[in-house]
Design a protein around this motif. Structure first.
Motif, PDB file in Angstrom:
ATOM      1  N   ILE B  16      -7.815   3.587   2.486  1.00  0.00           N
ATOM      2  CA  ILE B  16      -7.571   2.724   1.315  1.00  0.00           C
ATOM      3  C   ILE B  16      -6.458   3.388   0.505  1.00  0.00           C
ATOM      4  N   PRO B  17      -5.222   2.895   0.700  1.00  0.00           N
ATOM      5  CA  PRO B  17      -4.049   3.574   0.127  1.00  0.00           C
ATOM      6  C   PRO B  17      -3.772   3.079  -1.296  1.00  0.00           C
ATOM      7  N   ASP B  18      -4.627   3.484  -2.219  1.00  0.00           N
ATOM      8  CA  ASP B  18      -4.578   2.937  -3.579  1.00  0.00           C
ATOM      9  C   ASP B  18      -3.709   3.806  -4.494  1.00  0.00           C
ATOM     10  N   GLY B  19      -3.242   3.191  -5.587  1.00  0.00           N
ATOM     11  CA  GLY B  19      -2.511   3.934  -6.615  1.00  0.00           C
ATOM     12  C   GLY B  19      -1.003   3.726  -6.582  1.00  0.00           C
ATOM     13  N   ASN B  20      -0.545   2.768  -5.773  1.00  0.00           N
ATOM     14  CA  ASN B  20       0.906   2.520  -5.707  1.00  0.00           C
ATOM     15  C   ASN B  20       1.472   2.076  -7.056  1.00  0.00           C
ATOM     16  N   ARG B  21       0.745   1.184  -7.737  1.00  0.00           N
ATOM     17  CA  ARG B  21       1.243   0.684  -9.020  1.00  0.00           C
ATOM     18  C   ARG B  21       1.177   1.755 -10.112  1.00  0.00           C
ATOM     19  N   ARG B  22       0.085   2.519 -10.110  1.00  0.00           N
ATOM     20  CA  ARG B  22      -0.020   3.587 -11.106  1.00  0.00           C
ATOM     21  C   ARG B  22       1.063   4.646 -10.877  1.00  0.00           C
ATOM     22  N   TRP B  23       1.376   4.902  -9.614  1.00  0.00           N
ATOM     23  CA  TRP B  23       2.448   5.843  -9.284  1.00  0.00           C
ATOM     24  C   TRP B  23       3.783   5.339  -9.856  1.00  0.00           C
ATOM     25  N   ALA B  24       4.056   4.049  -9.668  1.00  0.00           N
ATOM     26  CA  ALA B  24       5.322   3.469 -10.153  1.00  0.00           C
ATOM     27  C   ALA B  24       5.425   3.590 -11.676  1.00  0.00           C
ATOM     28  N   VAL B  25       4.344   3.235 -12.371  1.00  0.00           N
ATOM     29  CA  VAL B  25       4.343   3.312 -13.837  1.00  0.00           C
ATOM     30  C   VAL B  25       4.581   4.753 -14.292  1.00  0.00           C
ATOM     31  N   GLN B  26       3.927   5.691 -13.617  1.00  0.00           N
ATOM     32  CA  GLN B  26       4.080   7.114 -13.934  1.00  0.00           C
ATOM     33  C   GLN B  26       5.537   7.565 -13.766  1.00  0.00           C
ATOM     34  N   GLU B  36       6.691   0.179  -1.522  1.00  0.00           N
ATOM     35  CA  GLU B  36       7.530   0.701  -0.427  1.00  0.00           C
ATOM     36  C   GLU B  36       7.413   2.219  -0.295  1.00  0.00           C
ATOM     37  N   LYS B  37       6.961   2.870  -1.384  1.00  0.00           N
ATOM     38  CA  LYS B  37       6.757   4.321  -1.323  1.00  0.00           C
ATOM     39  C   LYS B  37       5.528   4.687  -0.493  1.00  0.00           C
ATOM     40  N   GLY B  38       4.754   3.682  -0.129  1.00  0.00           N
ATOM     41  CA  GLY B  38       3.567   3.941   0.684  1.00  0.00           C
ATOM     42  C   GLY B  38       3.834   3.875   2.177  1.00  0.00           C
ATOM     43  N   LEU B  39       5.058   3.482   2.559  1.00  0.00           N
ATOM     44  CA  LEU B  39       5.352   3.310   3.987  1.00  0.00           C
ATOM     45  C   LEU B  39       5.423   4.635   4.726  1.00  0.00           C
ATOM     46  N   SER B  40       6.177   5.563   4.178  1.00  0.00           N
ATOM     47  CA  SER B  40       6.351   6.814   4.907  1.00  0.00           C
ATOM     48  C   SER B  40       5.039   7.616   4.983  1.00  0.00           C
ATOM     49  N   ILE B 170     -14.046   6.926   5.638  1.00  0.00           N
ATOM     50  CA  ILE B 170     -13.102   6.170   4.808  1.00  0.00           C
ATOM     51  C   ILE B 170     -12.455   7.159   3.841  1.00  0.00           C
ATOM     52  N   ILE B 171     -11.135   7.161   3.789  1.00  0.00           N
ATOM     53  CA  ILE B 171     -10.434   8.000   2.813  1.00  0.00           C
ATOM     54  C   ILE B 171      -9.721   7.071   1.846  1.00  0.00           C
ATOM     55  N   ARG B 172     -10.027   7.266   0.565  1.00  0.00           N
ATOM     56  CA  ARG B 172      -9.381   6.436  -0.453  1.00  0.00           C
ATOM     57  C   ARG B 172      -8.524   7.315  -1.333  1.00  0.00           C
ATOM     58  N   TRP B 173      -7.265   6.965  -1.469  1.00  0.00           N
ATOM     59  CA  TRP B 173      -6.376   7.634  -2.420  1.00  0.00           C
ATOM     60  C   TRP B 173      -6.458   6.929  -3.778  1.00  0.00           C
ATOM     61  N   GLY B 174      -6.102   7.641  -4.837  1.00  0.00           N
ATOM     62  CA  GLY B 174      -5.995   7.024  -6.163  1.00  0.00           C
ATOM     63  C   GLY B 174      -7.231   7.161  -7.033  1.00  0.00           C
ATOM     64  N   GLY B 175      -8.231   7.926  -6.573  1.00  0.00           N
ATOM     65  CA  GLY B 175      -9.327   8.352  -7.438  1.00  0.00           C
ATOM     66  C   GLY B 175     -10.502   7.409  -7.608  1.00  0.00           C
ATOM     67  N   ARG B 176     -10.382   6.170  -7.183  1.00  0.00           N
ATOM     68  CA  ARG B 176     -11.498   5.240  -7.408  1.00  0.00           C
ATOM     69  C   ARG B 176     -12.552   5.401  -6.320  1.00  0.00           C
ATOM     70  N   TRP B 199      -1.519   7.234  -3.588  1.00  0.00           N
ATOM     71  CA  TRP B 199      -1.085   7.154  -2.182  1.00  0.00           C
ATOM     72  C   TRP B 199       0.385   7.556  -1.969  1.00  0.00           C
ATOM     73  N   PRO B 200       1.346   7.138  -2.821  1.00  0.00           N
ATOM     74  CA  PRO B 200       2.730   7.573  -2.569  1.00  0.00           C
ATOM     75  C   PRO B 200       2.901   9.094  -2.643  1.00  0.00           C
ATOM     76  N   ASP B 201       1.929   9.794  -3.258  1.00  0.00           N
ATOM     77  CA  ASP B 201       1.979  11.259  -3.318  1.00  0.00           C
ATOM     78  C   ASP B 201       1.213  11.907  -2.164  1.00  0.00           C
ATOM     79  N   PHE B 202       0.958  11.132  -1.118  1.00  0.00           N
ATOM     80  CA  PHE B 202       0.268  11.644   0.075  1.00  0.00           C
ATOM     81  C   PHE B 202       0.830  12.998   0.523  1.00  0.00           C
ATOM     82  N   LYS B 203      -0.091  13.913   0.815  1.00  0.00           N
ATOM     83  CA  LYS B 203       0.293  15.187   1.438  1.00  0.00           C
ATOM     84  C   LYS B 203      -0.597  15.416   2.641  1.00  0.00           C
TER      85      LYS B 203
END
Lengths: 223, 223
Positions: B16-26, B36-40, B170-176, B199-203
């Motif tokens: 669950i690749p969550d947090g794309n919008r919060r990443w953008a706002v940040q 699009e930052k979630g693609l790579s 299940i792995i969920r990014w974005g803290g929820r 998710w865009p900060d995936f490591k």
């Protein structure tokens, strides 16, 4: 709890009271001795919910999956469920027991609660999942002999547990981070909080932590 | 990852690749710029799974619930899903896209993937949930016009996503800490691991943490 004001409370709380057997082993007892230690935590939690004005509370009693366990354990968790329902049946609560009633593994004492039964002022709905199975629940929607279902197009209205509403917060004791078949349809949007302590080691602050965390979460219902 | 040996790996991982919008706002960007930052990250995760020999990987693309969002966001997450499928379609993967194909909100470019499509050696099954809805998925089992379903008594075989197997982790990014409608039937017994980063900060270590935690969990399938 008294005195603390929560800004936002869940309407419906699901409780997965796990860790009874691990608690027993930790205390040098046979595994089946853990279940009765879960009764008094359940009553405490009910009282805290009543005081806060929570509208609905669902306890995960035992499942059809759990029935694979040795008979001493099976008898112990069946007995604990019967006791739990008895303990709440002279309080203010609207009780419902949900599970496969047609099986001999469903405690006969609980059959009267297959329809919601209101005690006192019925201030809170309390549901117990007893001999419950997620497949049993969902497959009910497919039953070709249920004429009232034939024109139903919505799974939410046609599962066996359709009298139980959406769950907002699930609290699981015992450290595991999984639903283990707990009301899959109602748990779709639920926030999930895990307490590492075993259920017989319930402390009021566990519930407090879960509620404090819950009020920091947003509610989007997937939107 | 290379070099580390896991004692026990999940067969099927849900993401669950969550947090794309919060990443953008940040980052001072419009919300829709996050997708699009979630693609790579998705390609990196796919490569790590391939290397480890994971058998199946399911990405939560977008849902029917998500379609309530502003059109700029809708277009951005649709585009990201199309790109993601394209990026994997010249690799070793057996791709399947699951969602409501009948809607104009399902990207037409992805219709060929409504049946599993094998590229290269097809070493790993990769599923994308696109215009997916948990009600859409489960209600499929009730459809009166699906003659192949009429005698089916098991929900597992009659939902729209029946080609997708049970999820182990299940792995969920974005803290929820919620499923938000992700494959309710397949997620019944899944262990649930939450990464606080977006998710865009995936490591790669996020994935490593999840797998290291997973191997400490028991597998009971509710028993």
């Amino acid at each position: 709890m008294t005195g603390h004001k929560f800004r936002r409370l869940p309407n419906h709380i699901g409780v997965i009271p796990d860790g009874n057997r691990r608690w027993a082993v930790q205390h040098g007892l046979p595994k089946e001795a853990g279940y009765e230690k879960g009764l008094s935590p359940g009553v405490m939690l009910y009282e805290m919910c009543l005081e806060l004005g929570i509208q609905e509370l669902t306890f995960y009693g035992f499942t059809q999956d759990n029935n694979k366990r040795p008979s001493a354990q099976r008898e112990a968790f069946q007995k604990a469920c019967v006791e739990a329902v008895k303990m709440l049946s002279n309080r203010d609560a609207a009780l419902l027991v949900i599970g496969d009633y047609s099986s001999p593994l469903f405690p006969p004492e609980l059959i009267p609660f297959a329809k919601r039964y209101t005690f006192g002022k019925g201030l809170i709905k309390v549901n117990f999942l007893v001999n419950y199975g997620w497949k049993w629940d969902l497959n009910h929607a497919l039953h070709p002999l249920a004429p009232e279902k034939r024109s139903v197009k919505n799974i939410v209205d046609s599962i066996a547990s359709s009298d139980i509403s959406r769950v907002d917060l699930i609290i699981r004791w015992g450290g595991r981070r999984r639903l283990s078949g707990f009301l899959p349809v109602q748990s779709i949007y639920a926030d999930f909080y895990v307490i590492d302590e075993f259920w017989p080691d319930f402390k009021p602050e566990h519930f407090h932590w879960a509620l404090s965390w819950y009020e920091t979460q947003d509610v989007t219902l997937g939107g």
